[in-house]
Enzyme design. Structure first.
Site, PDB file in Angstrom:
ATOM      1  N   TYR A 181      -6.697  17.800  20.637  1.00  0.00           N
ATOM      2  CA  TYR A 181      -6.344  16.336  20.928  1.00  0.00           C
ATOM      3  C   TYR A 181      -4.857  16.473  20.697  1.00  0.00           C
ATOM      4  CZ  TYR A 181     -10.921  14.708  19.109  1.00  0.00           C
ATOM      5  OH  TYR A 181     -12.207  14.179  18.872  1.00  0.00           O
ATOM      6  N   ARG A 204     -15.728   2.670  22.214  1.00  0.00           N
ATOM      7  CA  ARG A 204     -14.279   2.984  22.993  1.00  0.00           C
ATOM      8  C   ARG A 204     -13.555   1.633  23.227  1.00  0.00           C
ATOM      9  NH1 ARG A 204     -15.249   8.568  25.853  1.00  0.00           N
ATOM     10  NH2 ARG A 204     -16.449   9.630  23.884  1.00  0.00           N
ATOM     11  N   GLY A 262     -11.510   4.616  16.030  1.00  0.00           N
ATOM     12  CA  GLY A 262     -10.073   5.030  16.427  1.00  0.00           C
ATOM     13  C   GLY A 262      -9.319   4.057  16.687  1.00  0.00           C
TER      14      GLY A 262
HETATM   15  N1  LIG Z   1     -14.591   9.863  21.718  1.00  0.00           N
HETATM   16  C1  LIG Z   1     -15.036  11.071  21.610  1.00  0.00           C
HETATM   17  O1  LIG Z   1     -15.286  11.810  22.643  1.00  0.00           O
HETATM   18  C2  LIG Z   1     -14.969  11.638  20.277  1.00  0.00           C
HETATM   19  C3  LIG Z   1     -15.623  12.870  19.997  1.00  0.00           C
HETATM   20  C4  LIG Z   1     -15.658  13.388  18.928  1.00  0.00           C
HETATM   21  C5  LIG Z   1     -15.075  12.899  17.678  1.00  0.00           C
HETATM   22  N2  LIG Z   1     -14.326  11.773  18.107  1.00  0.00           N
HETATM   23  C6  LIG Z   1     -13.726  11.246  16.865  1.00  0.00           C
HETATM   24  O2  LIG Z   1     -13.954   9.946  16.531  1.00  0.00           O
HETATM   25  C7  LIG Z   1     -13.034   9.007  16.436  1.00  0.00           C
HETATM   26  C8  LIG Z   1     -13.430   7.604  17.021  1.00  0.00           C
HETATM   27  O3  LIG Z   1     -13.782   7.634  18.392  1.00  0.00           O
HETATM   28  P1  LIG Z   1     -13.281   6.727  19.225  1.00  0.00           P
HETATM   29  O4  LIG Z   1     -11.534   6.765  19.123  1.00  0.00           O
HETATM   30  O5  LIG Z   1     -13.723   6.859  20.498  1.00  0.00           O
HETATM   31  O6  LIG Z   1     -13.569   5.363  18.448  1.00  0.00           O
HETATM   32  P2  LIG Z   1     -13.507   3.650  18.991  1.00  0.00           P
HETATM   33  O7  LIG Z   1     -12.979   3.059  17.841  1.00  0.00           O
HETATM   34  O8  LIG Z   1     -14.867   3.307  19.353  1.00  0.00           O
HETATM   35  O9  LIG Z   1     -12.443   3.508  20.294  1.00  0.00           O
HETATM   36  C9  LIG Z   1     -11.124   3.498  20.090  1.00  0.00           C
HETATM   37  C10 LIG Z   1     -10.713   2.710  21.083  1.00  0.00           C
HETATM   38  O10 LIG Z   1     -11.278   1.085  20.707  1.00  0.00           O
HETATM   39  C11 LIG Z   1     -10.297   0.416  20.410  1.00  0.00           C
HETATM   40  N3  LIG Z   1     -10.600  -0.511  19.190  1.00  0.00           N
HETATM   41  C12 LIG Z   1     -11.145   0.200  18.082  1.00  0.00           C
HETATM   42  N4  LIG Z   1     -11.034  -0.962  17.342  1.00  0.00           N
HETATM   43  C13 LIG Z   1     -10.599  -1.986  17.775  1.00  0.00           C
HETATM   44  C14 LIG Z   1     -10.583  -3.329  17.266  1.00  0.00           C
HETATM   45  N5  LIG Z   1     -10.718  -3.928  16.102  1.00  0.00           N
HETATM   46  N6  LIG Z   1     -10.135  -4.314  18.250  1.00  0.00           N
HETATM   47  C15 LIG Z   1      -9.805  -4.160  19.703  1.00  0.00           C
HETATM   48  N7  LIG Z   1      -9.896  -2.771  20.064  1.00  0.00           N
HETATM   49  C16 LIG Z   1     -10.062  -1.643  19.284  1.00  0.00           C
HETATM   50  C17 LIG Z   1      -8.959   1.128  20.187  1.00  0.00           C
HETATM   51  O11 LIG Z   1      -8.094   0.213  20.890  1.00  0.00           O
HETATM   52  P3  LIG Z   1      -6.294   0.337  20.014  1.00  0.00           P
HETATM   53  O12 LIG Z   1      -5.876   1.352  20.140  1.00  0.00           O
HETATM   54  O13 LIG Z   1      -5.818  -0.740  20.761  1.00  0.00           O
HETATM   55  O14 LIG Z   1      -6.814  -0.069  18.622  1.00  0.00           O
HETATM   56  C18 LIG Z   1      -9.191   2.376  21.337  1.00  0.00           C
HETATM   57  O15 LIG Z   1      -8.832   1.988  22.599  1.00  0.00           O
HETATM   58  C19 LIG Z   1     -11.877   9.853  17.649  1.00  0.00           C
HETATM   59  O16 LIG Z   1     -10.685   9.456  17.263  1.00  0.00           O
HETATM   60  C20 LIG Z   1     -12.248  11.235  17.091  1.00  0.00           C
HETATM   61  O17 LIG Z   1     -11.376  11.386  16.020  1.00  0.00           O
HETATM   62  C21 LIG Z   1     -14.484  11.231  19.071  1.00  0.00           C
END
Ligand SMILES: NC(=O)c1ccc[n+]([C@@H]2O[C@H](COP(=O)([O-])OP(=O)(O)OC[C@H]3O[C@@H](n4cnc5c(N)ncnc54)[C@H](OP(=O)(O)O)[C@@H]3O)[C@@H](O)[C@H]2O)c1
Length: 381
Positions: A46, A190, A261
């Site tokens: 990352y 996401r 995230g």
């Molecule tokens: N995605 C992958 O492929 C993957 C794979 C393995 C592990 N992970 C781990 O899992 C963690 C979580 O996954 P993710 O980052 O995809 O999670 P996620 O929370 O589903 O997605 C993050 C996105 O959602 C938005 N978001 C989150 N909460 C919000 C809210 N309350 N209101 C408005 N927008 C919101 C964020 O916007 P803002 O930035 O504006 O808050 C960001 O653009 C990763 O950071 C990583 O450490 C991810």
């Protein structure tokens, strides 16, 4: 490890969700710690996320669990050889400013390294105190089971939200057989389940959602309908759609942590609040009925899309690339092709992402389309 129900991830620091304000991100992590979140996830892949997280967590390192991932730094093809893992672990220690990692996770499958070798390397690191536990993620289901047979993974990472349910369904039997904790990621889809996106939403090419199947065609429409359904349900209980989305994930057997995230304090606080509330049973049952109807519609539409993309002339390279990725990921999730069969084509296609504006790429994409037509039986669609 006694992990908090909500974990915070740092994937956003690699720029996949657009540019982020680093100072606000730091405040978000401090606030998470104040609110009782004790599980922070990162990866060597990352960008400089490990370094940033290590710096922030240093003053309270002993109070939190750090999870990171190994296998793909700066490369598309994973390397899970013993030598790579040992070297990568040292480097993660240095970037994270710590001499132990609480949870060291296999990031992707490396078909070139025997699983025995990877498991032995991870067990050695546990014995030496360099990692406390290890886990797995993003693996074909038979490979995940092989890790469970040969070693003792603590957890498995799985994309799991109401808009992406397939991995969880496949992993549930392994959770039951091997007591493998499920760490759900992208629990807000996401951002899709926050309700902030509209039908005509556009993403920049550097944003992962430009490419992510969740944000394409019928899959996106399906996600938007789920977000609306969660908004309706949330209204009944004074909850926001994203709180319903996270509580829904946490309502599932075997899920030990919902990773999200957010990159602002406001989003973080909203998400953390989801763990204080449970969706009533009758609402969960009603949601299951809703998903059954949705799934039937979605499968049909997805099959039509695969057929169209594979038989029609391809559009311009950027769009053709996104379409072909959609075909591969959708065919996999529908169980029409096996991961092993399709992985070489996927790597080849993904390798083209940086040359989409170069001459001759159209022919390469056409060739991949023809190969996909040979492995995906159109008659079965
Ligand atoms: N995605 C992958 O492929 C993957 C794979 C393995 C592990 N992970 C781990 O899992 C963690 C979580 O996954 P993710 O980052 O995809 O999670 P996620 O929370 O589903 O997605 C993050 C996105 O959602 C938005 N978001 C989150 N909460 C919000 C809210 N309350 N209101 C408005 N927008 C919101 C964020 O916007 P803002 O930035 O504006 O808050 C960001 O653009 C990763 O950071 C990583 O450490 C991810």
């Amino acid at each position: 490890m006694k992990i908090s129900e909500i974990g915070i991830g740092t994937y956003a620091l690699s720029g996949v969700y657009g540019a982020k304000d680093l100072e606000e991100f730091k405040r978000t992590i401090y606030r998470a710690h104040e609110l009782g979140v004790n599980f922070f996830d990162t990866a060597e892949a990352y960008g400089n996320a490990e370094q940033i997280l290590g710096e922030i967590l240093k003053p309270f390192r002993e109070e939190v669990y750090i999870a990171t991932k190994v296998g793909v730094r700066g490369n598309i093809k994973p390397d899970l050889s013993r030598d790579y893992i040992r070297k990568a672990c040292e480097e993660s220690h240095r970037r994270l400013q710590t001499d132990y990692i609480d949870l060291y996770q296999v990031h992707f499958h490396d078909p070139a390294t025997p699983i025995e070798e990877t498991v032995e390397a991870l067990e050695e690191l546990v014995e030496e105190g360099k990692i406390r536990y290890y886990g797995v993620g993003h693996l074909p289901i038979d490979v995940t089971e092989e890790y469970c047979r040969l070693g003792k993974p603590f957890s498995v990472l799985a994309e799991f939200s109401a808009a992406a349910r397939e991995s969880y369904e496949k992993l549930l039997p392994l959770y039951k057989k091997y007591n493998l904790g499920i760490i759900a990621f992208s629990t807000t889809g996401r951002g899709l389940l926050t309700g902030k996106f509209k039908e005509n939403q556009k993403f920049e090419p550097g944003d992962i959602r430009y490419l992510d199947p969740l944000f394409q065609r019928e899959r996106f429409q399906h996600g938007l309908r789920i977000a609306r359904k969660f908004a309706e349900l949330g209204e009944k209980y004074g909850k926001t759609p994203v709180q319903v989305a996270i509580a829904w994930v946490l309502a599932h057997e075997g899920v030990i942590c919902a990773l999200t995230g957010p990159s602002t304090v406001e989003h973080l606080e909203e998400n953390v609040e989801a763990s204080e509330w449970e969706i009533p049973k009758e609402d969960l049952r009603e949601l299951e009925e809703f998903f059954k109807r949705e799934d039937e519609w979605l499968r049909q539409k997805q099959k039509e899309s695969i057929k169209q993309i594979l038989i029609r002339p391809l559009p311009e390279p950027q769009k053709a690339f996104v379409d072909l990725i959609y075909v591969i990921e959708t065919a996999l999730s529908l169980g029409i092709i096996a991961e092993k069969e399709i992985l070489p084509v996927f790597y080849e296609l993904y390798g083209l992402r940086k040359e989409l504006d170069k001459e001759g790429v159209g022919e390469k994409l056409k060739d991949i389309q023809a190969r996909l037509r040979r492995v995906i039986s159109l008659d079965a669609l």
